[in-house]
Design an enzyme around this catalytic site. Structure first.
Site, PDB file in Angstrom:
ATOM      1  N   HIS A  67       0.885  -1.176   0.000  1.00  0.00           N
ATOM      2  CA  HIS A  67       0.000   0.000   0.000  1.00  0.00           C
ATOM      3  C   HIS A  67       0.920   1.224   0.000  1.00  0.00           C
ATOM      4  CE1 HIS A  67      -2.231  -3.023   2.419  1.00  0.00           C
ATOM      5  NE2 HIS A  67      -3.333  -2.491   1.932  1.00  0.00           N
ATOM      6  N   ASP A 126       2.253   2.029   3.388  1.00  0.00           N
ATOM      7  CA  ASP A 126       3.205   1.095   4.012  1.00  0.00           C
ATOM      8  C   ASP A 126       4.628   1.576   3.815  1.00  0.00           C
ATOM      9  OD1 ASP A 126       1.039  -0.638   4.265  1.00  0.00           O
ATOM     10  OD2 ASP A 126       1.564  -1.786   2.465  1.00  0.00           O
ATOM     11  N   HIS A 186     -10.774 -13.915   3.693  1.00  0.00           N
ATOM     12  CA  HIS A 186     -11.987 -13.144   3.376  1.00  0.00           C
ATOM     13  C   HIS A 186     -13.101 -14.092   2.944  1.00  0.00           C
ATOM     14  CE1 HIS A 186      -9.451  -9.297   2.375  1.00  0.00           C
ATOM     15  NE2 HIS A 186      -9.205  -9.786   3.577  1.00  0.00           N
ATOM     16  N   ASP A 233     -10.233 -11.474  10.508  1.00  0.00           N
ATOM     17  CA  ASP A 233      -9.204 -11.719   9.504  1.00  0.00           C
ATOM     18  C   ASP A 233      -7.875 -11.945  10.242  1.00  0.00           C
ATOM     19  OD1 ASP A 233      -8.342 -11.851   6.892  1.00  0.00           O
ATOM     20  OD2 ASP A 233      -8.295  -9.690   6.552  1.00  0.00           O
ATOM     21  N   ASP A 241      -5.320 -13.585   9.262  1.00  0.00           N
ATOM     22  CA  ASP A 241      -4.181 -13.498   8.325  1.00  0.00           C
ATOM     23  C   ASP A 241      -3.020 -14.410   8.713  1.00  0.00           C
ATOM     24  OD1 ASP A 241      -5.408 -11.636   6.695  1.00  0.00           O
ATOM     25  OD2 ASP A 241      -4.486  -9.906   7.657  1.00  0.00           O
TER      26      ASP A 241
HETATM   27  C1  XLS Z   1      -7.359  -6.579   4.410  1.00  0.00           C
HETATM   28  C2  XLS Z   1      -6.893  -6.806   3.055  1.00  0.00           C
HETATM   29  C3  XLS Z   1      -5.765  -5.896   2.597  1.00  0.00           C
HETATM   30  C4  XLS Z   1      -5.659  -5.928   1.110  1.00  0.00           C
HETATM   31  C5  XLS Z   1      -4.902  -4.806   0.508  1.00  0.00           C
HETATM   32  O1  XLS Z   1      -8.036  -7.393   4.994  1.00  0.00           O
HETATM   33  O2  XLS Z   1      -6.550  -8.150   2.910  1.00  0.00           O
HETATM   34  O3  XLS Z   1      -4.582  -6.235   3.221  1.00  0.00           O
HETATM   35  O4  XLS Z   1      -5.078  -7.122   0.676  1.00  0.00           O
HETATM   36  O5  XLS Z   1      -5.445  -3.596   0.829  1.00  0.00           O
HETATM   37 NI    NI Z   2      -5.641  -8.984   1.226  1.00  0.00          NI
HETATM   38 NI    NI Z   3      -7.379  -9.470   4.490  1.00  0.00          NI
END
Ligand code: XLS
Ligand code: NI
Ligand code: NI
Length: 438
Positions: free
Chosen positions: A99, A102, A269, A305, A307
């Protein structure tokens, strides 16, 4: 300066290896179904998780120990670039993604913010030239700053809409500058909190206007990246407009945007939307819209999320099974690790172990999926299950030769109807055999 302890490049040693810094399944040069693993998988490191984030959670401060912590401001931003290229080299990963926010700190004005970005983008460009590493995609962070409290393209405040446009304009210019192969739109705060104060119709129309402007501007400057929508059902908004792949596709169709966009499907997601990863990939694929993936996994016990780095071989196998069936495979997209080490894995080397785990899991998934396809395991199951549409009345239906008169006449004389078992458990056991034995 080394941020990861002067590690050698991680190499393939095979599945018997006990070296934690070796690949057990990912062999970049191994050919699978006519392409190398490197070409199939196109791995990418996500800048935000590995270089910007520090392990903060809603209950506590960051825990990550990183060599760049000693810096601040632009020095910090520069150190992170160095760390990024060091990690890409160690992992032998060709791509990265980021991003705008970032990579460089925001200034006190948009002008200053853009100047900071320009400096870091040119540093990144130098590093890309020197190493041959490539940008899988970039995107604009339009969710962290408080100005986006009501959204960006779907905000209630036209001034914020304009600011967001300026931000994406700059991001597209930087994407072009760095030769990004894709550009991602993830609707961070493009959703709503309560219908009591929301004009959903206007917000969606504005989102479409915004995306059309982005398409036009990319064309104007000759930036030919594939545009990607990344669906997510919730978080941070209670209800996000790009809820899942099906919702996003119907939005794109309604606003005549289908030809400009594909999907960046993220595993976590998908599960937040109540789907499996493979469901989302499948829906994208059969609609010609499977563009790229954000590789991670959620926790079945938690509703957000998380991740995590992907390690679930069932999921990576079924994901690769979809990707292999996609025309051109992952194409210009890639397997981007939108994943973070757990807060308790705070050492720099944990970031290396985590990527090795994710890369091996996808490489193994690729091998198993390729063998399933080669042996036509599921293809035969499906052909057989739908055989009734190959001849007789079924073939008439598919050919458009049937109507309610002909179908009624057929049904009246066709007695009894005979169904066949779907054999779900048998099929799952065969899948297990493949995952274990391939
Ligand atoms: C957030 C998203 C983000 C996107 C990019 O949940 O996964 O990280 O991948 O903006
Ligand atoms: Ni993402
Ligand atoms: Ni995400």
């Amino acid at each position: 300066m080394s941020y990861f302890g002067n590690l050698d490049k991680v190499k393939f040693e095979g599945k018997q290896s006990t070296n934690p810094l070796a690949f057990k399944f990912y062999n970049p040069d191994q050919v699978v179904l006519g392409k190398t693993m490197r070409e199939h998988l196109r791995f990418a490191v996500a800048y935000w998780h590995s270089f910007t984030a520090n392990g903060t959670d809603p209950f506590g401060a960051g825990t990550a120990i990183r060599g760049w912590d000693q810096y601040s401001g632009m020095d910090l931003a520069k150190a992170r670039v160095e760390a990024c290229f060091e990690l890409l080299n160690i992992l032998d990963v060709d791509y990265f993604a980021f991003h705008d926010r970032d990579i460089a700190p925001e200034g006190s004005t948009l002008q200053e913010t853009n100047q900071n970005l320009d400096v870091i983008v040119s540093l990144i460009k130098d590093n890309m030239k020197a190493t041959g590493k490539k940008l899988l995609w970039n995107t604009a962070n339009m969710f962290s700053n408080p100005r986006f409290v009501h959204g960006a393209a779907t905000t209630s405040n036209a001034d914020v809409f304009a600011y967001a446009a300026a931000q994406v304009k700059k991001a597209l210019e930087h994407g072009k500058e760095l030769g990004a192969e894709n550009y991602v739109f993830w609707g961070g705060r493009e959703g709503y909190e309560t219908l009591l104060n929301t004009d959903m119709g206007l917000e969606l129309d504005n989102l479409a206007r915004f995306l059309h402007m982005a398409v036009d501007y990319a064309k104007e400057i000759g930036f030919d990246a594939q545009f990607l929508i990344e669906p997510k059902p919730k978080e941070p908004s209670k209800h996000q407009y790009d809820f899942d792949v099906a919702t996003s596709l119907s939005f794109l169709q309604k606003y005549d945007l289908m030809k400009h966009f594909k999907m960046n499907v993220e595993a976590n997601h998908a599960t937040l939307a109540g789907h499996t990863f493979e469901h989302e990939l499948h829906v994208a694929r059969i609609n010609g819209a499977l563009g790229s993936i954000d590789a991670n996994q959620g926790d079945y016990l938690l509703g957000w999320d998380t991740d995590e780095f992907p390690t679930d071989l069932y999921s990576t196998t079924l994901a690769m099974y979809e990707i292999l069936q996609n025309e051109g495979g992952i194409g210009r997209g890639g397997v981007n690790f939108d994943a973070k080490v757990r807060r308790s894995s705070f050492d720099p080397i944990d970031v290396v172990y985590a990527h090795i785990a994710g890369m091996d899991s996808f490489a193994r998934g690729l091998q198993v999926a390729a063998k399933l396809l080669e042996d036509r395991v599921l293809t035969n199951v499906i052909d057989d299950r739908y055989a009734s549409f190959k001849s007789g009345i079924g073939a008439d239906i598919v050919a458009g030769k049937a109507n309610f008169h002909s179908l009624e006449a057929y049904a009246l004389q066709n007695n009894p109807i005979v169904n066949k078992s779907g054999r779900t458990e048998l099929i799952k056991n065969i899948l297990n055999q493949y995952i274990i034995n391939v």
